[in-house]
Structure formats: C-alpha cells, structure tokens
Scaffold this active site. Structure first.
Site, PDB file in Angstrom:
ATOM      1  N   PRO A 107       0.782  -1.244   0.000  1.00 59.19           N
ATOM      2  CA  PRO A 107       0.000   0.000   0.000  1.00 59.19           C
ATOM      3  C   PRO A 107       0.811   1.290   0.000  1.00 59.19           C
ATOM      4  CG  PRO A 107       0.099  -0.883   2.206  1.00 59.19           C
ATOM      5  CD  PRO A 107       0.857  -1.856   1.347  1.00 59.19           C
ATOM      6  N   GLY A 108       2.140   1.204  -0.165  1.00 64.85           N
ATOM      7  CA  GLY A 108       2.932   2.411  -0.359  1.00 64.85           C
ATOM      8  C   GLY A 108       3.920   2.746   0.738  1.00 64.85           C
TER       9      GLY A 108
ATOM     10  N   LYS B 208       6.729   1.499   1.877  1.00 66.97           N
ATOM     11  CA  LYS B 208       8.162   1.512   1.557  1.00 66.97           C
ATOM     12  C   LYS B 208       8.500   2.686   0.645  1.00 66.97           C
ATOM     13  CE  LYS B 208       9.007  -3.390   2.262  1.00 66.97           C
ATOM     14  NZ  LYS B 208       7.601  -3.729   2.554  1.00 66.97           N
TER      15      LYS B 208
ATOM     16  N   ASP C  85       3.555  -5.432 -13.906  1.00 63.12           N
ATOM     17  CA  ASP C  85       3.660  -6.789 -13.382  1.00 63.12           C
ATOM     18  C   ASP C  85       5.139  -7.040 -13.100  1.00 63.12           C
ATOM     19  OD1 ASP C  85       3.915  -9.560 -13.016  1.00 63.12           O
ATOM     20  OD2 ASP C  85       2.244  -9.994 -14.356  1.00 63.12           O
TER      21      ASP C  85
ATOM     22  N   CYS D 234       7.232 -10.761   4.200  1.00 59.81           N
ATOM     23  CA  CYS D 234       6.688 -10.770   5.566  1.00 59.81           C
ATOM     24  C   CYS D 234       6.389 -12.211   5.977  1.00 59.81           C
ATOM     25  CB  CYS D 234       5.454  -9.878   5.680  1.00 59.81           C
ATOM     26  SG  CYS D 234       4.133 -10.225   4.512  1.00 59.81           S
TER      27      CYS D 234
END
Length: 438
Positions: A260-261, A263, A308, A378
């Site tokens: 979701p941004g 990093k 991709d 993760c």
C-alpha cells in the site's frame, strides 16, 4: 446493529466469502462508537486467533460436531466461548444471553437452546476444562495456540520447542499500531503532541528512531495529525527494509511491489524527497491509494506505474540505484495482524518461491552497476527467503550479498536477516541486500 452482531457478520463473511478480517472489519466498524468498535474488533480477532482452542473446549460440551452445525451457529458458540474464557470484563450471563440472542436474530431460534446449554456448561466447567493431550507435541501446540499443525511442525524443526512456543504466543498477541513520523513536516515530539491532542496514546519506539507506537487510535483518518501528513502507518520491520538500502537524496528507486505504499513513503523521506521513486502495482485502485498517501504526506518524488513484476520493461533496464522487491509471500510473519492467514494449507505455499524467483530475476535487470537490490518478505520460512536469494545469487554472479547496518539492538548484518515477533517485537520479516558488481 450491536458490536456482537457486526462481529458475527464479519466472521461469516470470512468463512463464506473468503473476506479478509481487516477489510471486513473496516466496513463493519463504520457506525459504531469507539467502545463498541473496540469490542467488535477484539471479538473478531480473538475468535480467529483462538479458533482451534475454542473448538477443542466447545466440542467437549456440544453433542453435535461443530462443523455439522448450521451456519453461523459454530461462530456464535465461538463468540460466546471467547467472551467467557478470555474477556474478564464481560459477565458470563451477558456472554450467554447475547449469544442466544444472536442465534435468534440469525434465524436459528430453534438452536438457541443448544447455544444456551453449551455455553452454560462451559461457564460451570471453566475451572475444570479438559486437558489438551500432550503426547503429540505438534498437535498440543497447534490446539493450545490455534495454529495449523503443519505450521507448528515446520516451526519446531526451525526453532525448537521453546522458541516455537514463544513465537506462537506472539502470534496471538495484539501489537500496537506503529506510526512512522514524516520528518519532512514534523519531528517526533511534534507528531506525538498532535496525535495526543486527538486522543491517541503514543510511546516512542524503544529502538527505531522517528517511530511511535499508538494506542486508542479509533479512526485515524479523522485526526488532524493524519490530515496534516504527520505520519503514515507501517510496521518497523518494513521500514528497516528501506533503511537496508542506504538511500541518499537524488537516488532513483524502483519499488516493484509497492502497495500500500509504505516503503515508497519511507524511501522518499529517507531521500529528503529529492530524487525519483517509481511505485508499481498491478491494480489501479492500489496505485490511487499510493498517490493519495504521497499527496497527504507532501511527497513529490513518487510517481506510480501499473506493472507486473514478472514482465520486463526494457526502458527500465540498468536504470535504478536501488530496486525494492517486497515479494508476494505466505504472510506467516504477520499472523498477529491477519489471523485468518493461519487457515492456509501447506499446499498453498508450494508455488510461491517460483513467483518470488521470477520477480527477483526480472527486477535484477533494472539495477544499474553498483546499485542495490533489496529482497524482502513478511514471512519467516527459509524456502521463501534464504532459499530464494541463495538460488538467485547462484544464477546471477554479477550480484553479491552485502552487509548492512540497522539500529541497535540489531546492528551489523552479513547481508540478510530475519526479524521475529518474539525476538524483535516486529512483524516476522526477511531482508536481504544484494549489490550489483560495478
């Protein structure tokens, strides 16, 4: 609709539609008071985190098998049992009565007597619950901590009994939310003061600079600190992956799996918002969220691209000082935040290393000579982590693993490391830094 009714609705959505609990909860909490929202969240996560243990005890007092009950009776019983066994502030009578009412409101009034009888028996026997058989170590730990048996067996082989039990216990904990301070606009003290003015409790992270641990958050979007771009939500482990890259102002960075941004935001702040960051995802709705987050934080160095990670973009070849690959993975390092991940089967994981390796091989083409490639996940399984990077380095002699330094108590690494919830208080997370020979 009450907190318990909404909790039941979320659990039903998870089981019948494959919904993720956090997403379903976000919708369910919309019109609840802060107290009811907290109860609803606690019930959903509590049932999902303790499902095997709850089922073990309920099965001792229910004449029918739980998986033979009409939906959603099993979850109604689990909700009641969780309140009786885990929530000291909920009186037993209230747990029983509200569960009976749930059965009636769900159109299962004929079974309300069963719900009443099973939960009252559980109340009476609470000090004399059946013992979990300990002959089979993996089975015992699986039931005791409600993690799938295949996962427990894998962890026992990796960590041994003591650390496995510590990790499983951490997987059932409720970690505080972590807020990374946007130091381009606020210092840590200013961000904490703004959050506390909005009723949020804050603590400075014990070892990660410019990070706050939050309590009593409620809806963050309502806060002036949020709207002013004082912080963004990100686990410390994910920010450490960006720190491992050693970014400097003026760098050109590619974030291959950016949503979701977090990093990308961490990279822009580390670079003082000077340079260029291209944040990629397959889906436009996720890219929209990244752009909205960057705008809220006042970050102008970020632009998005639909891409991709396995498909080559010739125009990006040798074009970046750093490429971040936070690869799709099993997610076994974030079980305490997404307890529904524990429903995965071992077979679900077999194809992941193939996908991870394909993304990593492709991303390597984008790193300029002398540049850095960060691979992170993760999860805590070697087959998705060390095995993937070892195979990559064997196939790409132009890359080598390079050590990096993180804040104490972690300190120096030899180029890769796994973070563990029970050791570091972070998500379970793997980071590997590989540099292209230049």
């Amino acid at each position: 609709m009450s907190a318990r009714e909404r909790a039941l609705r979320v659990l039903t959505a998870c089981r019948t539609r494959g919904a993720w609990a956090d997403a379903a909860l976000a919708h369910a909490l919309a019109e609840l008071t802060p107290a009811d929202a907290a109860l609803c969240s606690r019930l959903v996560y509590g049932v999902l985190q303790n499902e095997l243990l709850l089922d073990f005890y309920l099965s001792a007092y229910c004449t029918q098998k739980l998986d033979h009950l009409q939906p959603p009776l099993a979850d109604i019983l689990r909700l009641g049992a969780y309140q009786i066994l885990f929530l000291d502030r909920v009186p037993d009578n209230a747990a029983v009565h509200t569960s009976v009412d749930l059965a009636k409101s769900a159109g299962r009034g004929a079974a309300s007597g069963l719900v009443n009888a099973v939960l009252r028996k559980l109340c009476r026997e609470r000090e004399n619950l059946p013992a979990i058989p300990e002959r089979d170590e993996a089975k015992y730990l699986s039931i005791r901590y409600s993690h799938p048996r295949w996962m427990v067996k894998r962890l026992l082989a990796l960590l041994g009994r003591e650390e496995t039990e510590a990790l499983l216990s951490a997987g059932n904990s409720q970690p505080p939310m972590a807020a990374q301070v946007n130091t381009l606009r606020f210092d840590t003290d200013q961000a904490a003061a703004s959050l506390e003015a909005g009723g949020v409790g804050t603590k400075v992270h014990p070892w990660l600079p410019d990070c706050l641990l939050l309590e009593r958050t409620g809806g963050l979007e309502r806060l002036e600190a949020f709207q002013a771009g004082a912080f963004y939500v990100q686990d410390p482990a994910a920010r450490l992956a960006v720190l491992a890259a050693g970014l400097k102002p003026g760098s050109r960075v590619l974030d291959v799996c950016a949503a979701p941004g977090g990093k990308s935001f961490a990279a822009a702040i580390a670079m003082r918002d000077r340079g260029e960051i291209i944040s990629c995802d397959l889906h436009e709705n996720k890219l929209t969220r990244i752009r909205a987050g960057a705008e809220r934080l006042g970050l102008t160095s970020i632009r998005t691209a639909a891409a991709d990670g396995r498909v080559r973009r010739a125009e990006w070849r040798n074009g970046f000082d750093a490429v971040l690959v936070d690869a799709p993975c099993s997610g076994l390092g974030i079980l305490r935040k997404k307890p529904d991940i524990r429903r995965k089967r071992a077979d679900d994981l077999f194809t992941l290393p193939v996908i991870q390796s394909a993304i990593l091989d492709n991303a390597a083409e984008y790193v300029r000579p002398g540049g850095v490639l960060i691979y992170s996940t993760c999860t805590i399984l070697p087959e998705e982590n060390e095995d993937v990077t070892r195979a990559f380095l064997g196939a790409h002699p132009d890359f080598f693993q390079e050590g990096f330094r993180l804040p104490e108590p972690i300190g120096e690494t030899e180029g890769q490391m796994t973070l563990w919830p029970h050791r570091h208080g972070t998500d379970g997370f793997y980071i590997c830094r590989m540099t292209r020979r230049g």
